[in-house]
Design a protein around this motif. Structure first.
Motif, PDB file in Angstrom:
ATOM      1  N   UNK A   1       0.797  -1.222   0.092  1.00  0.00           N
ATOM      2  CA  UNK A   1      -0.126  -0.127   0.054  1.00  0.00           C
ATOM      3  C   UNK A   1       0.763   1.348  -0.038  1.00  0.00           C
ATOM      4  N   UNK A   2       2.277   1.043   0.330  1.00  0.00           N
ATOM      5  CA  UNK A   2       3.114   2.160   0.488  1.00  0.00           C
ATOM      6  C   UNK A   2       3.354   2.523   1.625  1.00  0.00           C
ATOM      7  N   UNK A   3       2.731   1.912   2.815  1.00  0.00           N
ATOM      8  CA  UNK A   3       2.965   2.533   4.235  1.00  0.00           C
ATOM      9  C   UNK A   3       4.220   1.646   4.614  1.00  0.00           C
ATOM     10  N   UNK A   4       4.898   2.706   5.523  1.00  0.00           N
ATOM     11  CA  UNK A   4       6.024   2.190   6.106  1.00  0.00           C
ATOM     12  C   UNK A   4       6.121   1.659   7.491  1.00  0.00           C
ATOM     13  N   UNK A   5       6.584   0.470   7.809  1.00  0.00           N
ATOM     14  CA  UNK A   5       6.678  -0.095   9.024  1.00  0.00           C
ATOM     15  C   UNK A   5       8.022  -0.239   9.427  1.00  0.00           C
ATOM     16  N   UNK A   6       8.391  -0.591  10.530  1.00  0.00           N
ATOM     17  CA  UNK A   6       9.750  -0.811  11.251  1.00  0.00           C
ATOM     18  C   UNK A   6       9.699  -1.937  11.939  1.00  0.00           C
ATOM     19  N   UNK A   7      10.558  -2.689  11.969  1.00  0.00           N
ATOM     20  CA  UNK A   7      10.651  -3.997  12.671  1.00  0.00           C
ATOM     21  C   UNK A   7      11.757  -3.590  13.819  1.00  0.00           C
ATOM     22  N   UNK A   8      11.224  -3.894  14.920  1.00  0.00           N
ATOM     23  CA  UNK A   8      11.802  -3.173  16.084  1.00  0.00           C
ATOM     24  C   UNK A   8      11.891  -4.500  17.149  1.00  0.00           C
ATOM     25  N   UNK A   9      13.056  -4.220  18.050  1.00  0.00           N
ATOM     26  CA  UNK A   9      12.975  -5.118  19.217  1.00  0.00           C
ATOM     27  C   UNK A   9      13.075  -4.368  20.368  1.00  0.00           C
ATOM     28  N   UNK A  10      12.183  -4.904  21.558  1.00  0.00           N
ATOM     29  CA  UNK A  10      12.226  -4.187  22.800  1.00  0.00           C
ATOM     30  C   UNK A  10      12.722  -5.583  23.742  1.00  0.00           C
TER      31      UNK A  10
ATOM     32  N   UNK B   1      11.983  -1.642   0.136  1.00  0.00           N
ATOM     33  CA  UNK B   1      10.605  -0.855  -0.278  1.00  0.00           C
ATOM     34  C   UNK B   1       9.792  -1.835  -1.075  1.00  0.00           C
ATOM     35  N   UNK B   2       8.666  -1.751  -0.932  1.00  0.00           N
ATOM     36  CA  UNK B   2       7.648  -2.656  -1.484  1.00  0.00           C
ATOM     37  C   UNK B   2       7.475  -2.653  -3.000  1.00  0.00           C
ATOM     38  N   UNK B   3       7.453  -3.587  -3.694  1.00  0.00           N
ATOM     39  CA  UNK B   3       7.390  -3.726  -5.290  1.00  0.00           C
ATOM     40  C   UNK B   3       6.198  -2.825  -5.723  1.00  0.00           C
ATOM     41  N   UNK B   4       5.044  -2.808  -5.140  1.00  0.00           N
ATOM     42  CA  UNK B   4       4.090  -2.178  -5.875  1.00  0.00           C
ATOM     43  C   UNK B   4       4.353  -0.684  -5.745  1.00  0.00           C
TER      44      UNK B   4
ATOM     45  N   UNK C   1       7.252   0.736  -5.536  1.00  0.00           N
ATOM     46  CA  UNK C   1       8.493   1.053  -6.565  1.00  0.00           C
ATOM     47  C   UNK C   1       7.664   1.265  -7.831  1.00  0.00           C
ATOM     48  N   UNK C   2       6.851   0.355  -8.518  1.00  0.00           N
ATOM     49  CA  UNK C   2       5.968   0.480  -9.854  1.00  0.00           C
ATOM     50  C   UNK C   2       5.477   1.896  -9.606  1.00  0.00           C
ATOM     51  N   UNK C   3       4.547   2.068  -8.580  1.00  0.00           N
ATOM     52  CA  UNK C   3       3.725   3.469  -8.529  1.00  0.00           C
ATOM     53  C   UNK C   3       4.711   4.595  -8.733  1.00  0.00           C
ATOM     54  N   UNK C   4       5.973   4.493  -8.047  1.00  0.00           N
ATOM     55  CA  UNK C   4       6.738   5.604  -8.275  1.00  0.00           C
ATOM     56  C   UNK C   4       7.455   5.626  -9.717  1.00  0.00           C
ATOM     57  N   UNK C   5       7.597   4.617 -10.365  1.00  0.00           N
ATOM     58  CA  UNK C   5       8.348   4.691 -11.734  1.00  0.00           C
ATOM     59  C   UNK C   5       7.127   4.983 -12.660  1.00  0.00           C
ATOM     60  N   UNK C   6       5.904   4.699 -12.604  1.00  0.00           N
ATOM     61  CA  UNK C   6       4.752   4.936 -13.306  1.00  0.00           C
ATOM     62  C   UNK C   6       4.064   6.395 -13.066  1.00  0.00           C
ATOM     63  N   UNK C   7       4.294   7.006 -11.924  1.00  0.00           N
ATOM     64  CA  UNK C   7       3.578   8.064 -11.119  1.00  0.00           C
ATOM     65  C   UNK C   7       2.115   7.644 -11.032  1.00  0.00           C
ATOM     66  N   UNK C   8       1.910   6.348 -10.640  1.00  0.00           N
ATOM     67  CA  UNK C   8       0.508   5.967 -10.490  1.00  0.00           C
ATOM     68  C   UNK C   8      -0.216   5.197 -11.654  1.00  0.00           C
TER      69      UNK C   8
END
Length: 102
Positions: free
Chosen positions: A35-44, A88-91, A93-100
């Motif tokens: 979807x383009x949302x960023x997540x961070x994998x963290x350890x506590x 980065x998510x494949x989708x 990257x494709x959206x960024x290259x094709x500008x949607x």
């Protein structure tokens, strides 16, 4: 610090939990969902009960790894994040290259 020590786990970050608590953790990876949302994998490090060889149950620190939305993970001033793996998510990257356009 020796290999396998706390510094090998990743740089320190602050993680805001769903109920507003702020925990200090380690940033292991940044990744982007389709979807383009960023997540961070963290350890506590939290407490865990552990049974010893002689049957005793004791409390010991244990690392808990989870994904948090990037909006809830904050940098700590003066800490470098350059070495953190980023996917980065494949989708996205494709959206960024094709500008949607598809």
């Amino acid at each position: 610090m020796a290999p396998g020590g706390p510094d090998d786990l990743g740089p320190l970050v602050e993680v805001v939990t769903f109920d507003g608590q702020v925990l200090t953790g380690r940033l292991l990876e940044r990744w982007q969902a389709p979807s383009g949302t960023w997540f961070y994998t963290v350890s506590v490090t939290l407490w865990a009960s552990v049974q010893t060889r002689d049957g005793q149950v004791v409390a010991e620190p244990a690392d808990t790894i989870f994904d948090a939305p990037a909006t809830h993970v904050h940098r700590i001033e003066g800490v470098s994040y350059e070495a953190v793996p980023t996917r980065r998510g494949r989708e996205a990257i494709i959206r960024a290259r094709t500008r949607g356009r598809r």
